[in-house]
Design an enzyme around this catalytic site. Sequence first.
Site, mmCIF file in Angstrom:
data_model
loop_
_atom_site.group_PDB
_atom_site.id
_atom_site.type_symbol
_atom_site.label_atom_id
_atom_site.label_comp_id
_atom_site.label_asym_id
_atom_site.label_seq_id
_atom_site.Cartn_x
_atom_site.Cartn_y
_atom_site.Cartn_z
ATOM 1 C CB CYS A 1 1.734 33.093 -20.535
ATOM 2 S SG CYS A 1 0.198 34.657 -20.930
ATOM 3 C CG HIS B 1 -0.579 29.594 -21.808
ATOM 4 N ND1 HIS B 1 -0.119 29.003 -20.790
ATOM 5 C CD2 HIS B 1 -1.460 30.602 -21.955
ATOM 6 C CE1 HIS B 1 -0.088 30.178 -20.249
ATOM 7 N NE2 HIS B 1 -0.752 31.362 -20.797
ATOM 8 C CD GLU C 1 0.746 26.367 -19.892
ATOM 9 O OE1 GLU C 1 0.615 26.696 -19.319
ATOM 10 O OE2 GLU C 1 1.471 26.608 -20.615
#
Length: 242
Positions: free
Chosen positions: A97, A175, A177
């Site tokens: 990002c 993202h 994660e």
Amino acid sequence: MRVLFVKQDHASPGGLVGDAFAGLGYDVSEFTVVPRERYHSPAVTVEFPDPAGYDAIVAFGAVWAVYDDAAIGTWVHDEIAFTRAALGLGVPVLGICFGGQLLAAAAGGAVTRAPAPEIGWNVIETAGTGLIDPGPWFQWHSDRFTVPADVPVLARTALANQAFVCGRALGLQFHPEVTDEVLQCWLDGGGSAGLAAAGVDADALLAQTRRLQGAAAGRARELVRRFVRDVAAAPVGAVPVA
């Protein structure tokens, strides 16, 4: 093997990406750019570490815009220079990002405001190289990056480029994660107000994240594995996928 996680702020857990690197045997070190006590006044002075001391670097997201010097000061230019130095040394870099936008800037691209924000779990259009899966991946951004013409864009949506490779570096707009714990951390850090302003129900987004994070964990592990296998191990100066 040593990987450096560059956290732009205190509210950026490594989540599934951290788990994936640990699972591959990496020793994880963390470097926080803006300390907790300066989160609301982030124009700090930062001395970045020597990228040559690591086998890989991961740059995580942030609530700020790469181009907003008035808010965050000069450290963003220092981080771009740090990232450019890593590229020059052949140190593998994964940008997520804001981190992907920094990487695009370091590679000679640009970061601008997107026509509209992308928030939530979205399927992306991929180039079919086998490096990036269509998802769904979690997104929360209002900016977008462009890259030079000789840098392959591997994924996109109607609003923004989503992934690119530049030598031993992989930049992402999404993202990988995110878990419910990561999202809750962002909400607790002020993200709830941002979602409300965008007309997004935070509770519904959390519930959706809990439903999807099991499958997302598998995609995140595979993405990191491919980054290590196909991008980080590429010859210095090469573009491993086209």
